[in-house]
Design a protein around this motif. Structure first.
Motif, PDB file in Angstrom:
ATOM      1  N   VAL A  16       2.928  -4.038   5.797  1.00 55.36           N
ATOM      2  CA  VAL A  16       2.462  -3.335   4.598  1.00 55.36           C
ATOM      3  C   VAL A  16       3.206  -3.844   3.361  1.00 55.36           C
ATOM      4  N   ARG A  25       2.184  -6.879   0.623  1.00 59.78           N
ATOM      5  CA  ARG A  25       1.414  -6.764  -0.625  1.00 59.78           C
ATOM      6  C   ARG A  25       2.324  -6.915  -1.841  1.00 59.78           C
ATOM      7  N   TYR A  44      -4.546 -10.009   3.241  1.00 61.54           N
ATOM      8  CA  TYR A  44      -3.720  -8.810   3.425  1.00 61.54           C
ATOM      9  C   TYR A  44      -4.595  -7.622   3.832  1.00 61.54           C
ATOM     10  N   GLU A  45      -5.752  -7.480   3.197  1.00 62.04           N
ATOM     11  CA  GLU A  45      -6.668  -6.395   3.551  1.00 62.04           C
ATOM     12  C   GLU A  45      -7.172  -6.561   4.987  1.00 62.04           C
ATOM     13  N   LYS A  48      -4.564  -5.158   7.294  1.00 60.78           N
ATOM     14  CA  LYS A  48      -4.625  -3.696   7.350  1.00 60.78           C
ATOM     15  C   LYS A  48      -5.753  -3.221   8.269  1.00 60.78           C
ATOM     16  N   ASP A  86      -5.263  -1.048  11.711  1.00 57.50           N
ATOM     17  CA  ASP A  86      -5.941   0.233  11.936  1.00 57.50           C
ATOM     18  C   ASP A  86      -6.865   0.176  13.151  1.00 57.50           C
ATOM     19  N   LEU A 111      -3.319   3.167   8.400  1.00 58.38           N
ATOM     20  CA  LEU A 111      -2.960   2.689   7.067  1.00 58.38           C
ATOM     21  C   LEU A 111      -3.973   3.125   6.021  1.00 58.38           C
TER      22      LEU A 111
END
Length: 264
Positions: free
Chosen positions: A155, A158, A232-233, A236, A240, A261
């Motif tokens: 996380v 970012r 990065y997305e 995530k 998840d 997240l």
């Protein structure tokens, strides 16, 4: 099929001591059986080509990207590829799965990417394998905190992306602070046992971990902040999706579920 009678006629002509008839025999024989002979030759050429193609694919598996074989060698009647089924999957995955952390995963078996698992969804996968609660409890206790600490580092990527222009300074995916191996080990303990062996659900969980692994490298190789943030997305979403699977097998007797997240 070439009949014996034809061969006998040719042999008789040959023994009639007329040299000219030999040529006639050859001409008659070839004219009558040219199709058969060509089929034999063509079949041999086809087999040779097939053998050459098979050897080429074995030596260079990426050639089968447009074919119908999965990295694990299963023949399928559909298109295969690292982004087939999920365009947000990493395009940097090699077809032979040689640049991921866990070689045998969803892509290895099925030759396609998996969809992301949205928050709270149980539509995919349809079910989870049965593993005794004691095994799940022991594995969550052993790896749970390590998984959380690794995700916390992920996380934090970012902020690094937003602050730095040189993404190569970001630690590579093999760095221990990401705790990616414990993510895989936790999945092993929650989705497989001596009775079940390696399950499709375990392969799926490994695929999400492998996507995180690839996306970290993709961020390091990004040419712009926008490109890095897209990866990065994807990290995530992979986290998840992994959490969503693990949470389905964490009951009140096993422990506390992971916080997604998307909710943070």
């Amino acid at each position: 099929m070439i009949r014996r009678s034809t061969l006998f006629i040719c042999f008789s002509l040959f023994t009639s001591d007329t040299t000219a008839l030999i040529a006639d025999c050859h001409h008659t024989f070839y004219k009558k059986h040219s199709t058969t002979l060509l089929r034999v030759v063509n079949r041999r050429l086809l087999l040779q080509e097939m053998g050459t193609l098979g050897l080429a694919v074995a030596l260079k598996p990426e050639l089968s990207l447009a074919g119908e074989f999965t990295p694990g060698g299963t023949l399928v009647d559909r298109v295969v590829g690292a982004q087939v089924g999920n365009p947000e999957a990493s395009a940097s995955r090699k077809f032979d799965n040689s640049n991921v952390l866990f070689y045998q995963d969803h892509f290895f078996k099925f030759g396609v990417a998996a969809p992301w698992i949205t928050s709270g969804s149980t539509d995919f996968p349809k079910s989870m394998p049965f593993v005794v609660s004691q095994q799940r409890y022991d594995n969550l206790k052993k790896y749970g905190e390590r998984v959380k600490s690794g995700v916390k580092v992920l996380v934090g990527l970012r902020d690094i992306i937003m602050a730095e222009g040189d993404y190569t300074q970001i630690p590579g995916p093999d760095a221990p602070e990401y705790q990616l191996r414990p993510l895989g080990l936790l999945a092993n303990g929650m989705m497989a046992s001596e009775n079940t062996g390696a399950t499709n659900e375990l392969f799926l969980a490994r695929w999400y971990v492998n996507e995180i692994y690839l996306d970290i490298n993709d961020i390091r190789n990004a040419k712009s902040e926008e490109e890095a943030l897209v990866k990065y997305e994807a990290i995530k979403k992979a986290v998840d999706s992994y959490y969503g699977m693990i949470n389905r097998v964490i009951t009140s007797k096993v422990g506390d579920k992971f916080h997604l997240l998307v909710a943070q």
